[in-house]
Design a protein around this motif. Structure first.
Motif, short mmCIF file in Angstrom:
data_model
loop_
_atom_site.label_atom_id
_atom_site.label_comp_id
_atom_site.label_asym_id
_atom_site.label_seq_id
_atom_site.Cartn_x
_atom_site.Cartn_y
_atom_site.Cartn_z
N ILE A 1 0.84 -1.19 0.00
CA ILE A 1 0.00 0.00 0.00
C ILE A 1 0.88 1.25 0.00
N ARG A 2 1.88 1.25 0.84
CA ARG A 2 2.83 2.37 0.88
C ARG A 2 3.45 2.60 -0.50
N ASP A 3 3.89 1.52 -1.14
CA ASP A 3 4.53 1.65 -2.45
C ASP A 3 3.56 2.18 -3.50
N ALA A 4 2.29 1.74 -3.45
CA ALA A 4 1.29 2.23 -4.41
C ALA A 4 1.04 3.72 -4.20
N LEU A 5 0.92 4.15 -2.94
CA LEU A 5 0.70 5.57 -2.65
C LEU A 5 1.92 6.40 -3.06
N GLU A 6 3.11 5.94 -2.71
CA GLU A 6 4.32 6.68 -3.08
C GLU A 6 4.51 6.71 -4.59
N GLY A 7 4.20 5.61 -5.26
CA GLY A 7 4.30 5.57 -6.71
C GLY A 7 3.37 6.56 -7.39
N ALA A 8 2.24 6.86 -6.73
CA ALA A 8 1.28 7.82 -7.27
C ALA A 8 1.56 9.24 -6.77
N GLY A 9 2.58 9.38 -5.91
CA GLY A 9 2.92 10.71 -5.40
C GLY A 9 1.93 11.26 -4.40
N ILE A 10 1.32 10.37 -3.61
CA ILE A 10 0.28 10.77 -2.65
C ILE A 10 0.83 10.69 -1.23
N PRO A 11 0.84 11.83 -0.51
CA PRO A 11 1.28 11.81 0.89
C PRO A 11 0.40 10.88 1.71
N HIS A 12 1.00 10.24 2.70
CA HIS A 12 0.28 9.23 3.49
C HIS A 12 0.91 9.06 4.86
N PRO A 13 0.19 8.42 5.78
CA PRO A 13 0.78 8.09 7.09
C PRO A 13 1.93 7.09 6.93
N ARG A 14 2.74 6.95 7.94
CA ARG A 14 3.89 6.03 7.91
C ARG A 14 3.49 4.57 8.04
N GLU A 15 2.28 4.33 8.50
CA GLU A 15 1.80 2.96 8.72
C GLU A 15 0.28 2.98 8.73
N PHE A 16 -0.32 1.80 8.89
CA PHE A 16 -1.77 1.75 9.01
C PHE A 16 -2.22 2.57 10.21
N SER A 17 -3.29 3.31 10.03
CA SER A 17 -3.89 4.03 11.16
C SER A 17 -4.57 3.03 12.08
N SER A 18 -5.18 2.01 11.48
CA SER A 18 -5.77 0.89 12.20
C SER A 18 -5.39 -0.38 11.43
N ALA A 19 -4.83 -1.33 12.15
CA ALA A 19 -4.44 -2.60 11.52
C ALA A 19 -5.27 -3.71 12.15
N PHE A 20 -5.83 -4.56 11.28
CA PHE A 20 -6.72 -5.62 11.74
C PHE A 20 -6.10 -6.98 11.47
N ILE A 21 -6.44 -7.94 12.35
CA ILE A 21 -5.95 -9.31 12.23
C ILE A 21 -7.17 -10.20 11.97
N PHE A 22 -7.05 -11.03 10.94
CA PHE A 22 -8.13 -11.95 10.56
C PHE A 22 -7.63 -13.38 10.66
N ARG A 23 -8.53 -14.29 11.04
CA ARG A 23 -8.21 -15.72 11.03
C ARG A 23 -9.46 -16.49 10.60
N ARG A 24 -9.22 -17.61 9.93
CA ARG A 24 -10.30 -18.51 9.56
C ARG A 24 -10.35 -19.61 10.61
N CYS A 25 -11.54 -19.92 11.07
CA CYS A 25 -11.71 -20.98 12.06
C CYS A 25 -11.45 -22.34 11.41
N PRO A 26 -10.59 -23.15 12.01
CA PRO A 26 -10.32 -24.47 11.44
C PRO A 26 -11.48 -25.45 11.64
N ASN A 27 -12.44 -25.09 12.49
CA ASN A 27 -13.58 -25.96 12.77
C ASN A 27 -14.79 -25.61 11.89
N CYS A 28 -15.26 -24.38 11.96
CA CYS A 28 -16.47 -23.99 11.22
C CYS A 28 -16.16 -23.18 9.96
N PHE A 29 -14.89 -22.83 9.77
CA PHE A 29 -14.39 -22.12 8.58
C PHE A 29 -14.87 -20.68 8.47
N GLU A 30 -15.43 -20.13 9.53
CA GLU A 30 -15.88 -18.74 9.51
C GLU A 30 -14.67 -17.80 9.57
#
Length: 169
Positions: free
Chosen positions: A115-144
């Motif tokens: 994402i940083r590289d895409a923004l910099e490649g387009a010349g768009i100022p941006h934060p140094r990192e995600f403002s909010s970073a989320f973690i996702f996991r798939r359940c090995p039992n119900c697959f949700e």
């Protein structure tokens, strides 16, 4: 760490309904962003313009209305990153906040460099990192798909312990 490619992992009916939708708008320059923001001015919320985004395998940023599905923005393709982005409301838009919130692709926080590289490649100022970073996991039992909150790695549906490592591959 090598760049991961994220395939769509959301509901199949969402992918199906996204087929034939207009893809996101590619942003290659600050001028592209100004044009996109002007075209979506009516979608502003509290002086910010939110958008759905993906970084496709070509390394470019693609934007769509925040109410759009990420898979539609990506034309159904796999992505290098996805989430929500918020732009300032002035005549020279800049990124105020960006996250990896996409339950269709469930990208890791480690997708930030793409994402940083895409923004910099387009010349768009941006934060140094995600403002909010989320973690996702798939359940090995119900697959949700699960969004991890408060570092609790337990399935919201069936209470199965979730893996500590990303498991959508």
């Amino acid at each position: 760490m090598a760049t991961r490619i994220y395939d769509y992992v959301g509901p199949e009916h969402v992918r199906t309904s996204a087929r034939g939708s207009a893809p996101g708008t590619v942003i290659r320059s600050p001028e592209d962003l100004v044009h996109w923001c002007q075209a979506h001015r009516a979608e502003r919320e509290n002086d910010l313009l939110p958008a759905t985004f993906v970084v496709r395998r070509d390394g470019y940023l693609y934007l769509a209305s925040r109410r759009s599905e990420h898979v539609a923005c990506a034309s159904g393709d796999a992505v290098l990153g996805a989430g929500e982005i918020f732009f300032s409301s002035d005549d020279t838009p800049r990124v105020v906040a960006v996250s990896n919130l996409s339950t269709g692709y469930c990208p890791e926080p480690e997708c930030w460099p793409a994402i940083r590289d895409a923004l910099e490649g387009a010349g768009i100022p941006h934060p140094r990192e995600f403002s909010s970073a989320f973690i996702f996991r798939r359940c090995p039992n119900c697959f949700e798909r699960n969004l991890i909150k408060d570092d609790v790695f337990v399935c919201d549906i069936c209470d199965t312990a979730l893996p500590r490592t990303w498991n959508f591959a």
